[in-house]
Design a protein around this motif. Sequence first.
Motif, PDB file in Angstrom:
ATOM      1  N   MET A 156      -5.249   6.913  -0.142  1.00 48.15           N
ATOM      2  CA  MET A 156      -3.843   6.948   0.246  1.00 48.15           C
ATOM      3  C   MET A 156      -3.476   8.294   0.876  1.00 48.15           C
ATOM      4  SD  MET A 156      -2.172   4.596  -2.763  1.00 48.15           S
ATOM      5  CE  MET A 156      -0.728   3.991  -1.902  1.00 48.15           C
ATOM      6  N   GLN A 157      -4.187   9.360   0.485  1.00 55.81           N
ATOM      7  CA  GLN A 157      -4.010  10.629   1.194  1.00 55.81           C
ATOM      8  C   GLN A 157      -4.569  10.539   2.611  1.00 55.81           C
ATOM      9  OE1 GLN A 157      -4.714  14.374  -1.198  1.00 55.81           O
ATOM     10  NE2 GLN A 157      -5.544  12.853  -2.615  1.00 55.81           N
ATOM     11  N   PHE A 178       3.058  12.692  -1.981  1.00 53.65           N
ATOM     12  CA  PHE A 178       2.739  12.872  -0.557  1.00 53.65           C
ATOM     13  C   PHE A 178       3.048  11.621   0.257  1.00 53.65           C
ATOM     14  CE2 PHE A 178      -1.132  11.512  -2.771  1.00 53.65           C
ATOM     15  CZ  PHE A 178      -1.466  10.371  -2.045  1.00 53.65           C
ATOM     16  N   LEU A 179       3.197  10.477  -0.404  1.00 51.06           N
ATOM     17  CA  LEU A 179       3.456   9.214   0.301  1.00 51.06           C
ATOM     18  C   LEU A 179       4.927   9.141   0.703  1.00 51.06           C
ATOM     19  CD1 LEU A 179       1.345   6.848  -1.929  1.00 51.06           C
ATOM     20  CD2 LEU A 179       0.925   7.297   0.490  1.00 51.06           C
ATOM     21  N   ALA A 180       5.322  10.054   1.557  1.00 50.62           N
ATOM     22  CA  ALA A 180       6.731  10.139   1.943  1.00 50.62           C
ATOM     23  C   ALA A 180       6.842  10.455   3.430  1.00 50.62           C
ATOM     24  CB  ALA A 180       7.432  11.212   1.115  1.00 50.62           C
ATOM     25  N   PRO A 181       7.006   9.455   4.271  1.00 49.29           N
ATOM     26  CA  PRO A 181       6.939   8.025   3.928  1.00 49.29           C
ATOM     27  C   PRO A 181       5.497   7.511   3.999  1.00 49.29           C
ATOM     28  CG  PRO A 181       7.568   8.279   6.215  1.00 49.29           C
ATOM     29  CD  PRO A 181       7.400   9.670   5.666  1.00 49.29           C
ATOM     30  N   CYS A 182       5.259   6.396   3.318  1.00 47.34           N
ATOM     31  CA  CYS A 182       3.949   5.736   3.398  1.00 47.34           C
ATOM     32  C   CYS A 182       3.848   5.051   4.762  1.00 47.34           C
ATOM     33  CB  CYS A 182       3.812   4.720   2.283  1.00 47.34           C
ATOM     34  SG  CYS A 182       2.237   3.845   2.275  1.00 47.34           S
ATOM     35  N   PRO A 183       2.807   5.359   5.545  1.00 37.09           N
ATOM     36  CA  PRO A 183       2.778   4.885   6.927  1.00 37.09           C
ATOM     37  C   PRO A 183       2.254   3.465   7.134  1.00 37.09           C
ATOM     38  CG  PRO A 183       0.918   6.333   6.511  1.00 37.09           C
ATOM     39  CD  PRO A 183       1.709   6.289   5.244  1.00 37.09           C
ATOM     40  N   SER A 184       1.655   2.865   6.112  1.00 37.01           N
ATOM     41  CA  SER A 184       1.002   1.568   6.306  1.00 37.01           C
ATOM     42  C   SER A 184       1.335   0.619   5.171  1.00 37.01           C
ATOM     43  CB  SER A 184      -0.522   1.736   6.369  1.00 37.01           C
ATOM     44  OG  SER A 184      -0.896   2.669   7.328  1.00 37.01           O
ATOM     45  N   SER A 185       1.276  -0.657   5.486  1.00 31.57           N
ATOM     46  CA  SER A 185       1.411  -1.674   4.448  1.00 31.57           C
ATOM     47  C   SER A 185       0.082  -1.843   3.719  1.00 31.57           C
ATOM     48  CB  SER A 185       1.832  -3.007   5.069  1.00 31.57           C
ATOM     49  OG  SER A 185       3.120  -2.904   5.637  1.00 31.57           O
ATOM     50  N   GLY A 186       0.172  -2.271   2.466  1.00 31.33           N
ATOM     51  CA  GLY A 186      -1.048  -2.466   1.703  1.00 31.33           C
ATOM     52  C   GLY A 186      -0.779  -3.170   0.401  1.00 31.33           C
ATOM     53  N   ASP A 211       7.537   0.695  -6.884  1.00 32.48           N
ATOM     54  CA  ASP A 211       8.988   0.638  -6.669  1.00 32.48           C
ATOM     55  C   ASP A 211       9.432   1.687  -5.653  1.00 32.48           C
ATOM     56  OD1 ASP A 211       9.110  -1.393  -8.500  1.00 32.48           O
ATOM     57  OD2 ASP A 211       9.827  -0.140 -10.155  1.00 32.48           O
ATOM     58  N   LYS A 212       8.855   2.876  -5.769  1.00 34.72           N
ATOM     59  CA  LYS A 212       9.208   3.952  -4.837  1.00 34.72           C
ATOM     60  C   LYS A 212       8.801   3.592  -3.413  1.00 34.72           C
ATOM     61  CE  LYS A 212       8.031   8.700  -3.688  1.00 34.72           C
ATOM     62  NZ  LYS A 212       7.070   9.767  -3.922  1.00 34.72           N
ATOM     63  N   LEU A 213       7.575   3.090  -3.252  1.00 35.84           N
ATOM     64  CA  LEU A 213       7.080   2.755  -1.917  1.00 35.84           C
ATOM     65  C   LEU A 213       7.885   1.598  -1.311  1.00 35.84           C
ATOM     66  CD1 LEU A 213       3.213   3.050  -2.408  1.00 35.84           C
ATOM     67  CD2 LEU A 213       4.775   4.736  -1.441  1.00 35.84           C
TER      68      LEU A 213
END
Length: 215
Positions: free
Chosen positions: A115-116, A141-149, A170-172
């Motif tokens: 995920m990094q 660091f997942l801010a924002p998360c760039p991909s769906s998964g 929930d955050k993502l």
Amino acid sequence: MPEVIFPGPEGRLEGRFTPGPRPRAPVALILHSHPQAGGTMNNKIVQLLHKDFVGRGFATLRFNFRGVGKSQGLFDNGVGELSDAASALDWVQQIHPEAEQTWVAGVSFGAWIGMQLLMRRPEIKGFISIAPPANMYDFSFLAPCPSSGIIIQGEADEVVTPSAVQKLVDKLRTQKHITIHHDLIPGANHFFANELDLLMKSVDGYLDMRLGTTR
């Protein structure tokens, strides 16, 4: 499955690579669990993920992080391992420079690294995170998360608390333009010891939906 040795930041890295069946084949990189807890590229879940992506026509690489097997270097608490993963992706992309899409899949510690990596590599369009250690490592660091998964968690995971993973999901899910799927596997422990079939059923269902194909 041919053994490969490719250059990493601290020397050679050892992997197993299945080339794609065509020049523009999609690429998948698979990352194993914690090296200091016995994680290697030959972990059963890693092997099953490799086989699954190969069956879908992906050029697929799994490899040992530094200090594992024939890979040179010493465990680096995730910093060096992220560099190892980036080097591994670079190596696959030299073979398939026109890959139509790129995926990363990781197990536990490898999910954290994966995920990094997707934060650094915009070409990664999908991810599979199995038992991401949300109660042990910082995922902010997942801010924002760039991909769906998809995030898959064992209901009886004794290492990673399901509640910590639920908070991460929930955050993502508050972000726009991506979709996060979340499967909780009943009765499964951290290694899905008796639920590998259910785990791979979840993986397959998600990949069928995202790729629009079945194997």
